[in-house]
Scaffold this motif. Sequence first.
Motif, PDB file in Angstrom:
ATOM      1  N   ILE A 239       0.794  -1.107   0.033  1.00 35.70           N
ATOM      2  CA  ILE A 239       0.021  -0.073  -0.092  1.00 35.70           C
ATOM      3  C   ILE A 239       0.815   1.338   0.052  1.00 35.70           C
ATOM      4  O   ILE A 239       1.550   1.682   0.887  1.00 35.70           O
ATOM      5  CB  ILE A 239      -0.895   0.046   1.188  1.00 35.70           C
ATOM      6  CG1 ILE A 239      -1.658  -1.217   1.167  1.00 35.70           C
ATOM      7  CG2 ILE A 239      -1.949   1.315   1.361  1.00 35.70           C
ATOM      8  CD1 ILE A 239      -2.496  -1.576   2.520  1.00 35.70           C
ATOM      9  N   LYS A 240       0.701   1.836  -1.182  1.00 33.51           N
ATOM     10  CA  LYS A 240       1.493   3.124  -1.169  1.00 33.51           C
ATOM     11  C   LYS A 240       0.787   4.416  -1.493  1.00 33.51           C
ATOM     12  O   LYS A 240       1.093   5.601  -1.171  1.00 33.51           O
ATOM     13  CB  LYS A 240       2.579   3.136  -2.465  1.00 33.51           C
ATOM     14  CG  LYS A 240       3.480   2.081  -2.176  1.00 33.51           C
ATOM     15  CD  LYS A 240       4.640   1.928  -3.279  1.00 33.51           C
ATOM     16  CE  LYS A 240       5.666   0.836  -2.900  1.00 33.51           C
ATOM     17  NZ  LYS A 240       6.388   0.534  -4.162  1.00 33.51           N
ATOM     18  N   ALA A 241      -0.630   4.106  -1.721  1.00 35.92           N
ATOM     19  CA  ALA A 241      -1.454   5.207  -1.997  1.00 35.92           C
ATOM     20  C   ALA A 241      -2.741   4.690  -2.022  1.00 35.92           C
ATOM     21  O   ALA A 241      -3.078   3.508  -1.959  1.00 35.92           O
ATOM     22  CB  ALA A 241      -1.250   5.918  -3.298  1.00 35.92           C
ATOM     23  N   CYS A 242      -3.733   5.679  -1.737  1.00 35.10           N
ATOM     24  CA  CYS A 242      -5.236   5.220  -1.379  1.00 35.10           C
ATOM     25  C   CYS A 242      -5.775   4.874  -2.641  1.00 35.10           C
ATOM     26  O   CYS A 242      -6.714   3.823  -2.642  1.00 35.10           O
ATOM     27  CB  CYS A 242      -5.928   6.448  -0.975  1.00 35.10           C
ATOM     28  SG  CYS A 242      -5.576   6.701   1.009  1.00 35.10           S
ATOM     29  N   ARG A 243      -5.774   5.403  -3.822  1.00 28.52           N
ATOM     30  CA  ARG A 243      -6.582   5.335  -5.057  1.00 28.52           C
ATOM     31  C   ARG A 243      -6.110   3.749  -5.421  1.00 28.52           C
ATOM     32  O   ARG A 243      -7.144   2.835  -5.822  1.00 28.52           O
ATOM     33  CB  ARG A 243      -6.417   6.187  -6.107  1.00 28.52           C
ATOM     34  CG  ARG A 243      -6.885   7.593  -5.865  1.00 28.52           C
ATOM     35  CD  ARG A 243      -7.371   8.161  -7.158  1.00 28.52           C
ATOM     36  NE  ARG A 243      -7.505   9.603  -6.636  1.00 28.52           N
ATOM     37  CZ  ARG A 243      -8.746  10.036  -6.216  1.00 28.52           C
ATOM     38  NH1 ARG A 243      -9.587   9.019  -6.172  1.00 28.52           N
ATOM     39  NH2 ARG A 243      -8.900  11.358  -6.009  1.00 28.52           N
ATOM     40  N   PRO A 244      -4.940   3.567  -5.553  1.00 29.03           N
ATOM     41  CA  PRO A 244      -4.618   2.089  -5.972  1.00 29.03           C
ATOM     42  C   PRO A 244      -5.435   1.007  -4.997  1.00 29.03           C
ATOM     43  O   PRO A 244      -5.892  -0.022  -5.330  1.00 29.03           O
ATOM     44  CB  PRO A 244      -3.185   1.706  -5.719  1.00 29.03           C
ATOM     45  CG  PRO A 244      -2.539   3.023  -5.900  1.00 29.03           C
ATOM     46  CD  PRO A 244      -3.722   4.017  -5.304  1.00 29.03           C
ATOM     47  N   LEU A 245      -5.247   1.221  -3.423  1.00 23.03           N
ATOM     48  CA  LEU A 245      -6.003   0.411  -2.597  1.00 23.03           C
ATOM     49  C   LEU A 245      -7.548   0.314  -2.926  1.00 23.03           C
ATOM     50  O   LEU A 245      -8.076  -0.886  -2.651  1.00 23.03           O
ATOM     51  CB  LEU A 245      -5.697   1.005  -1.229  1.00 23.03           C
ATOM     52  CG  LEU A 245      -6.078   0.103  -0.136  1.00 23.03           C
ATOM     53  CD1 LEU A 245      -5.684  -1.254   0.049  1.00 23.03           C
ATOM     54  CD2 LEU A 245      -5.972   0.766   1.266  1.00 23.03           C
ATOM     55  N   GLU A 246      -7.949   1.372  -3.174  1.00 27.63           N
ATOM     56  CA  GLU A 246      -9.357   1.479  -3.218  1.00 27.63           C
ATOM     57  C   GLU A 246      -9.741   0.580  -4.554  1.00 27.63           C
ATOM     58  O   GLU A 246     -10.843  -0.078  -4.307  1.00 27.63           O
ATOM     59  CB  GLU A 246      -9.723   3.080  -3.424  1.00 27.63           C
ATOM     60  CG  GLU A 246     -11.463   3.145  -3.657  1.00 27.63           C
ATOM     61  CD  GLU A 246     -11.618   4.546  -3.709  1.00 27.63           C
ATOM     62  OE1 GLU A 246     -12.999   4.693  -4.355  1.00 27.63           O
ATOM     63  OE2 GLU A 246     -11.148   5.466  -3.593  1.00 27.63           O
TER      64      GLU A 246
END
Length: 107
Positions: free
Chosen positions: A58-65
């Motif tokens: 997890i490096k950023a919210c958008r890819p996680l979302e």
Amino acid sequence: MHLVCGHVATHKTPAVNDWLAEHPRFHMHFTPTGSSWINQVERWFGFLTDQLLPAASIKACRPLEKDVSAWIEGWNSDPKPFVWKTTAEEILGSLAKYISRISGAEH
């Protein structure tokens, strides 16, 4: 913010009531006594965590979302009901074993 809580009395303390009165953005919802649906929701989040998050970097919210949305889509494409596999006797036996281990333990 909607907070779903188990059936406990902590929300009745003056400190909690005062805090909630000062923070009207928070809305408390309580599960009925004896309900088990919240356990199923917790188990679902357990599957999400076990199957997706340990492998995720997890490096950023958008890819996680995006990953979570894809996981949910996959989960929903082949839905299966939760089935309790543990008997009441097994649960009570496990609880009795735990209580005997902690009985007399200093806190």
